[in-house]
Scaffold this active site. Structure first.
Site, mmCIF file in Angstrom:
data_model
loop_
_atom_site.group_PDB
_atom_site.id
_atom_site.type_symbol
_atom_site.label_atom_id
_atom_site.label_comp_id
_atom_site.label_asym_id
_atom_site.label_seq_id
_atom_site.Cartn_x
_atom_site.Cartn_y
_atom_site.Cartn_z
ATOM 1 N N GLY A 8 2.717 -8.472 -5.781
ATOM 2 C CA GLY A 8 2.406 -7.323 -6.638
ATOM 3 C C GLY A 8 1.494 -7.746 -7.764
ATOM 4 C CG ASN A 9 1.543 -5.479 -11.447
ATOM 5 O OD1 ASN A 9 1.943 -6.019 -12.474
ATOM 6 N ND2 ASN A 9 2.166 -4.441 -10.904
ATOM 7 C CB VAL A 26 5.640 -6.638 -12.035
ATOM 8 C CG1 VAL A 26 7.031 -6.763 -11.430
ATOM 9 C CG2 VAL A 26 5.432 -5.225 -12.574
ATOM 10 N N GLY A 27 4.718 -9.787 -12.143
ATOM 11 C CA GLY A 27 4.902 -11.172 -11.683
ATOM 12 C C GLY A 27 5.480 -12.039 -12.789
ATOM 13 C CD GLU A 67 1.330 -15.207 -2.026
ATOM 14 O OE1 GLU A 67 0.116 -15.108 -2.301
ATOM 15 O OE2 GLU A 67 1.841 -16.268 -1.620
ATOM 16 C CB CYS A 94 -4.264 -8.009 -3.115
ATOM 17 S SG CYS A 94 -4.164 -8.642 -1.440
HETATM 18 P P1 NAD Z 1 4.245 -1.913 -6.918
HETATM 19 O O1 NAD Z 1 4.098 -1.026 -8.103
HETATM 20 O O2 NAD Z 1 4.622 -1.350 -5.638
HETATM 21 O O3 NAD Z 1 5.230 -3.083 -7.403
HETATM 22 C C1 NAD Z 1 5.582 -4.175 -6.577
HETATM 23 C C2 NAD Z 1 7.080 -4.369 -6.604
HETATM 24 O O4 NAD Z 1 7.526 -4.718 -7.908
HETATM 25 C C3 NAD Z 1 7.841 -3.114 -6.208
HETATM 26 O O5 NAD Z 1 8.790 -3.453 -5.236
HETATM 27 C C4 NAD Z 1 8.446 -2.638 -7.506
HETATM 28 O O6 NAD Z 1 9.668 -1.988 -7.327
HETATM 29 C C5 NAD Z 1 8.630 -3.908 -8.291
HETATM 30 N N1 NAD Z 1 8.544 -3.710 -9.736
HETATM 31 C C6 NAD Z 1 7.640 -2.958 -10.384
HETATM 32 N N2 NAD Z 1 7.830 -3.052 -11.720
HETATM 33 C C7 NAD Z 1 8.880 -3.887 -11.901
HETATM 34 C C8 NAD Z 1 9.554 -4.400 -13.056
HETATM 35 N N3 NAD Z 1 9.186 -4.095 -14.293
HETATM 36 N N4 NAD Z 1 10.588 -5.263 -12.854
HETATM 37 C C9 NAD Z 1 10.964 -5.594 -11.615
HETATM 38 N N5 NAD Z 1 10.344 -5.140 -10.502
HETATM 39 C C10 NAD Z 1 9.337 -4.300 -10.626
HETATM 40 O O7 NAD Z 1 2.927 -2.624 -6.576
HETATM 41 P P2 NAD Z 1 1.795 -3.113 -7.518
HETATM 42 O O8 NAD Z 1 2.244 -4.292 -8.271
HETATM 43 O O9 NAD Z 1 1.166 -2.049 -8.317
HETATM 44 O O10 NAD Z 1 0.798 -3.593 -6.329
HETATM 45 C C11 NAD Z 1 -0.483 -3.815 -6.540
HETATM 46 C C12 NAD Z 1 -0.745 -5.237 -7.013
HETATM 47 O O11 NAD Z 1 -0.283 -6.154 -6.040
HETATM 48 C C13 NAD Z 1 -2.220 -5.500 -7.170
HETATM 49 O O12 NAD Z 1 -2.426 -6.275 -8.316
HETATM 50 C C14 NAD Z 1 -2.574 -6.287 -5.927
HETATM 51 O O13 NAD Z 1 -3.712 -7.089 -6.092
HETATM 52 C C15 NAD Z 1 -1.320 -7.086 -5.727
HETATM 53 N N6 NAD Z 1 -1.161 -7.506 -4.342
HETATM 54 C C16 NAD Z 1 -1.215 -8.836 -4.042
HETATM 55 C C17 NAD Z 1 -1.121 -9.270 -2.729
HETATM 56 C C18 NAD Z 1 -1.197 -10.730 -2.357
HETATM 57 O O14 NAD Z 1 -0.818 -11.082 -1.242
HETATM 58 N N7 NAD Z 1 -1.656 -11.610 -3.230
HETATM 59 C C19 NAD Z 1 -0.962 -8.339 -1.717
HETATM 60 C C20 NAD Z 1 -0.900 -6.985 -2.055
HETATM 61 C C21 NAD Z 1 -0.981 -6.582 -3.380
#
Ligand code: NAD
Length: 530
Positions: A200-201, A204-205, A222, A256
């Site tokens: 994810g982003n 949150v990471g 990731e 991503c």
């Molecule tokens: P998203 O909003 O779906 O969040 C990802 C996960 O994090 C979800 O399961 C969500 O429930 C959880 N989450 C969200 N906020 C949280 C919090 N405060 N505390 C705990 N858990 C929480 O997805 P997103 O992050 O908006 O996805 C897009 C991002 O992911 C982009 O930055 C994209 O580049 C990145 N991404 C990376 C890869 C990779 O393999 N490197 C692949 C796909 C997407």
């Protein structure tokens, strides 16, 4: 017209407790370890997707307005293919490995056992809600783990479908889905896990990373970021424009590794934008606003984020720019004359907007990239090896891709992962297996080894100290100062070879003069110490 997104019923905290304890019990029972068991589960996952292709396509249409071709090409086909690869290769991946031969340790029969880490957790995002949810499950099972999957609440149709199908196809004591948002994910992060994979982003990471540190759960992140495209004016503009536009438009730019922005010499900016417009018209002959071939933005919050970016840019919209809130639609948009400090350049765009940033030259492009976070992918379009090498050798990024976009994520045998702020750890296929695998060092020491290594036991007599000297590491000669005095360089040790050549010469001379060859050989051996 696709039906409405379902309301997800989130998993209760009590159910999460039960899931965690059931899976730990299963893992301790050893049920997941036999390769035959893992293969059955992997195959079941493949059939879960294959039997339900139409339902998945419908769910993609609901969550993302995803065209069926993109649903198949980007995710469904690759998930089935990943299952098949894992099914075929898991025996080899899981095989105990021998350590490299080393005379000192050979008697211990050192090996690396490939062992599951335990109960692992995968938190996945909305943008590739099948491939990035089920891919980690494949790797986790292949490695012999139990796994909890927490799919994204932002893609409810897909996440709901996965939650419905997993119990029907998979062993419910081994694989479980937790549905939820921040509270449920935070609850999950209170447990200790064999491994946590967060996709994810970066914002949150960081939260997930801190939570994992509290329980000392190992973690892979990731993440995303801005993936630049460096254009060499000598590249084929038509081919480059077609591939870049595809990478930006597919899934409406919510990828991503979507090409985030273009760095191009000033003098080529207009010509390249003309090529992008030609490709755009080729892709959407009756206009982008009516085509069924573009996904929509995942939700209104992201739609408004993107619209605000467009409204606040100081660049000029070269083409596109249409938005429709009722459909969460943003047309593919190219913005020209964008400066490095523009609003479009602050965060990952994650939408179908492509800023073109004119630069003086490739050195300025490299300096710009290096002044920002290491990207997840760095793209370079050039026919020239020296140009590509210059870009790749002088930057850092998750991956380095020449003359195409996105496809490296699917290339068999390549790891997929970021560096620094774009992530840590590698996934896809065997690399996901590795992520969820503990490399357990193992030796089996024979009794007789104490005849050689008995000196390790007290009392530490001078004789024992001397005998352990045999095991001391012999280093190559100390490096010498380089000719220009700026650094240290390797000192080549040619002495042995010089002695060997000299000795062979001496032997040759002796032989031709009828000397006792045996005696010469003994002398030479003594000389070079063999
Ligand atoms: P998203 O909003 O779906 O969040 C990802 C996960 O994090 C979800 O399961 C969500 O429930 C959880 N989450 C969200 N906020 C949280 C919090 N405060 N505390 C705990 N858990 C929480 O997805 P997103 O992050 O908006 O996805 C897009 C991002 O992911 C982009 O930055 C994209 O580049 C990145 N991404 C990376 C890869 C990779 O393999 N490197 C692949 C796909 C997407």
């Amino acid at each position: 017209m696709p039906s409405m997104a379902p309301e997800l019923t989130f998993t209760t905290f009590q159910e999460i407790d039960e899931i965690y304890s059931t899976l730990n019990k299963t893992f301790r029972s050893g049920k997941t370890k036999p390769i035959a068991f893992r293969k059955v589960q992997i195959l079941q996952l493949a059939y879960l997707v294959q039997d339900n292709l139409e339902r998945f396509k419908e769910a993609f249409a609901i969550d993302l307005g995803r065209p069926p071709l993109e649903a198949s090409f980007l995710e469904l086909d690759s998930t089935i293919s990943d299952c098949k690869i894992a099914y075929d290769r898991v025996d080899k991946w899981a095989r105990t490995e021998k350590a490299p031969f080393n005379i000192t340790f050979a008697a211990f029969r050192p090996v690396i056992r490939k062992e599951p880490k335990g109960v692992v957790l995968s938190i996945s995002p909305f943008n590739y809600p099948v491939w990035l949810a089920l891919g980690p499950v494949i790797g986790a099972i292949a490695a012999g783990n139990c796994v909890v999957l927490k799919p994204s609440e932002l893609s409810p149709a897909i996440s709901g479908l996965i939650a419905e199908l997993i119990p029907k196809y998979m062993d419910n004591d081994v694989v479980r889905v937790v549905l939820g948002a921040i509270p449920e994910t935070s609850k999950l992060m209170e447990y200790q896990w064999g491994h946590v994979l967060y996709t994810g982003n970066g914002r949150v990471g960081r939260i997930i990373g801190v939570a994992a540190a509290k329980t000392l759960s190992p973690i892979s992140l990731e993440l995303g970021g801005k993936s630049p495209v460096v254009i060499d004016p000598k590249c084929d503009f038509k081919i480059a424009a077609r591939r870049i536009m595809w990478g930006k438009c597919v899934n409406a730019g919510q990828t991503c590794v979507a090409p985030d922005y273009i760095l191009i010499p000033r003098s080529s900016e207009d010509a390249f934008i003309r090529a992008l417009k030609d490709v755009h018209d080729e892709f959407y002959p009756s206009g982008a606003t009516t085509t069924p071939d573009i996904s929509h933005i995942i939700n209104l919050a992201h739609f408004h984020r993107l619209k605000n970016l467009l409204d606040s840019t100081s660049g000029t919209i070269a083409f596109g720019g249409q938005t429709d809130e009722s459909r969460k639609f943003i047309a593919p948009t190219v913005v020209k004359g964008v400066k490095g400090d523009d609003s479009l350049m602050s965060d990952e765009i994650f939408g179908p907007i492509l800023p073109v940033v004119p630069m003086d030259d490739v050195d300025a492009a490299i300096a710009y990239i290096n002044a920002h976070d290491h990207p997840l992918a760095l793209y370079c379009f050039s026919p020239n090896a020296a140009f590509k090498n210059k870009v790749f050798d002088n930057t850092q990024s998750g991956s380095a891709v020449a003359n195409d976009v996105l496809l490296h994520c699917a290339a068999d045998g390549l790891p997929f992962g970021g560096i620094g702020p774009s992530g840590s750890g590698y996934h896809t296929q065997g690399f996901t297996f590795d992520m969820f695998t503990h490399l357990r060092s193992s030796i089996d020491s024979p009794g007789w080894i104490d005849a050689i290594l008995g000196a390790r036991f007290p009392p530490y007599t001078p004789k024992k100290i001397a005998s352990l000297g045999y095991f001391a590491t012999k280093l190559p000669p100390r490096p010498r100062v380089s000719a220009n005095g700026h650094g240290l360089v390797e000192r080549r040790n040619n002495t042995k070879w010089l002695l060997l050549v000299l000795s062979l010469t001496v032997v040759g001379i002796g032989y031709t003069r009828g000397a006792d060859v045996g005696e010469w050989v003994r002398w030479v051996k003594g000389l070079i110490g063999v």
